[in-house]
Write a protein that holds these residues in place. Structure first.
Motif, PDB file in Angstrom:
ATOM      1  N   UNK A 151       1.001  -1.655  -0.014  1.00  0.00           N
ATOM      2  CA  UNK A 151       0.443  -0.127  -0.002  1.00  0.00           C
ATOM      3  C   UNK A 151       0.829   1.352   0.201  1.00  0.00           C
ATOM      4  N   UNK A 152       2.372   1.185  -0.426  1.00  0.00           N
ATOM      5  CA  UNK A 152       2.814   1.894   0.132  1.00  0.00           C
ATOM      6  C   UNK A 152       3.237   3.299  -1.337  1.00  0.00           C
ATOM      7  N   UNK A 153       2.762   2.046  -2.294  1.00  0.00           N
ATOM      8  CA  UNK A 153       2.884   2.997  -3.712  1.00  0.00           C
ATOM      9  C   UNK A 153       3.989   2.324  -4.337  1.00  0.00           C
ATOM     10  N   UNK A 154       4.712   1.287  -4.362  1.00  0.00           N
ATOM     11  CA  UNK A 154       5.283   0.355  -5.164  1.00  0.00           C
ATOM     12  C   UNK A 154       4.869   0.545  -6.355  1.00  0.00           C
ATOM     13  N   UNK A 155       4.204  -1.046  -6.823  1.00  0.00           N
ATOM     14  CA  UNK A 155       3.051  -1.375  -7.810  1.00  0.00           C
ATOM     15  C   UNK A 155       2.549   0.235  -8.630  1.00  0.00           C
ATOM     16  N   UNK A 156       2.250   1.524  -8.279  1.00  0.00           N
ATOM     17  CA  UNK A 156       1.926   1.760  -8.675  1.00  0.00           C
ATOM     18  C   UNK A 156       2.699   2.586  -9.267  1.00  0.00           C
ATOM     19  N   UNK A 157       4.187   2.760  -9.005  1.00  0.00           N
ATOM     20  CA  UNK A 157       5.672   3.380  -9.123  1.00  0.00           C
ATOM     21  C   UNK A 157       5.603   2.414 -10.625  1.00  0.00           C
TER      22      UNK A 157
ATOM     23  N   UNK B 138       7.771   4.982   1.826  1.00  0.00           N
ATOM     24  CA  UNK B 138       6.770   4.795   2.268  1.00  0.00           C
ATOM     25  C   UNK B 138       5.810   6.003   2.411  1.00  0.00           C
ATOM     26  N   UNK B 139       4.777   5.600   2.478  1.00  0.00           N
ATOM     27  CA  UNK B 139       3.630   6.936   2.279  1.00  0.00           C
ATOM     28  C   UNK B 139       3.845   7.853   0.994  1.00  0.00           C
ATOM     29  N   UNK B 140       3.873   6.674   0.103  1.00  0.00           N
ATOM     30  CA  UNK B 140       4.394   7.233  -1.396  1.00  0.00           C
ATOM     31  C   UNK B 140       5.436   8.354  -1.861  1.00  0.00           C
ATOM     32  N   UNK B 141       6.556   8.282  -0.792  1.00  0.00           N
ATOM     33  CA  UNK B 141       7.794   8.612  -1.983  1.00  0.00           C
ATOM     34  C   UNK B 141       8.692   7.828  -0.988  1.00  0.00           C
ATOM     35  N   UNK B 142      10.188   7.582  -1.326  1.00  0.00           N
ATOM     36  CA  UNK B 142      12.090   7.185  -1.152  1.00  0.00           C
ATOM     37  C   UNK B 142      11.368   7.609   0.193  1.00  0.00           C
TER      38      UNK B 142
END
Length: 234
Positions: A40-46, A208-212
């Protein structure tokens, strides 16, 4: 070392939800880079944003050209391969037919052939005439990675390849990713299992939380208990 992929200030949204909030990182030629973090932190979305499957805002430079805004098939033709988490095999086609679909052109021989795939995974050759839908989860994972390689990408992005796989198959996936890099293909790996990422990566980023929130080597992360506790351990 030449930079293959350079992502700068990447943002992405699902509806009004701001998922990626200024993600920046890079992948160099022949390098395995892992993107770690909790679900849910955005890895796949990246990687979906890089591939054009989610509209990206920001800069995605691939070999010096900004590909942000291109369609997924245009991006694939630039030399990026993508192995999705859901594997996306064609269940009513045989293993061999699935592999042949991955080839971009029959005229030009790329780095990989169907025979290469069979040598790497003899099990795929044994099941060449079997419908892909009846393969085990591990076999389907091997098939989708091999099918993507037959498109001869220069950089391959792999989303959670070891999810739900037995330890022995997980090890084989790690060996294949290392072999891919040895053949000069860069790898961006989204992975939940820290052990495989530490074993095969040259560099790691933690999200974490949408950023590195962290960048470093496997050795540095292995020694950094505070980062692991805050951002990785469940």
């Amino acid at each position: 070392m030449t930079t293959m992929l350079d992502v700068r200030d990447l943002h992405a949204y699902y509806g009004k939800s701001h998922i990626l909030q200024g993600v920046s990182f890079d992948v160099k030629e022949g390098e395995i880079v892992s993107l770690l973090g909790r679900n849910g932190v955005g890895r796949s979305t990246t990687i979906k944003a890089i591939m054009g499957l989610v509209p990206p805002q920001g800069t995605v430079n691939y070999r010096g050209r900004n590909i942000a805004g291109m369609t997924p098939h245009e991006i694939a033709h630039q030399g990026l391969g993508y192995v999705p988490e859901d594997r996306s095999i064609f269940p009513t086609l045989t293993v061999r037919q699935n592999l042949l679909l991955g080839q971009k052109s029959t005229r030009k021989q790329g780095r990989w052939s169907v025979d290469d795939m069979y040598k790497l995974f003899p099990r795929l050759e044994e099941r060449a005439d079997t419908l892909a839908g009846v393969l085990s989860g591990g076999e389907q994972q091997m098939l989708t990675m091999c099918r993507t390689l037959l498109g001869d990408p220069d950089l391959i992005m792999v989303d959670e390849p070891t999810e739900g796989l037995a330890p022995k198959i997980t090890e084989q996936v790690g060996d294949l990713l290392s072999e891919i890099a040895r053949r000069g293909v860069s790898v961006l790996l989204v992975e939940q299992k820290l052990t495989i990422a530490l074993r095969i990566s040259q560099r790691l980023y933690v999200m974490g939380h949408g950023h590195i929130v962290y960048e470093g080597t496997p050795d540095a992360l292995a020694k950094d208990e505070a980062v692991r506790k805050e951002w990785l351990e469940v």
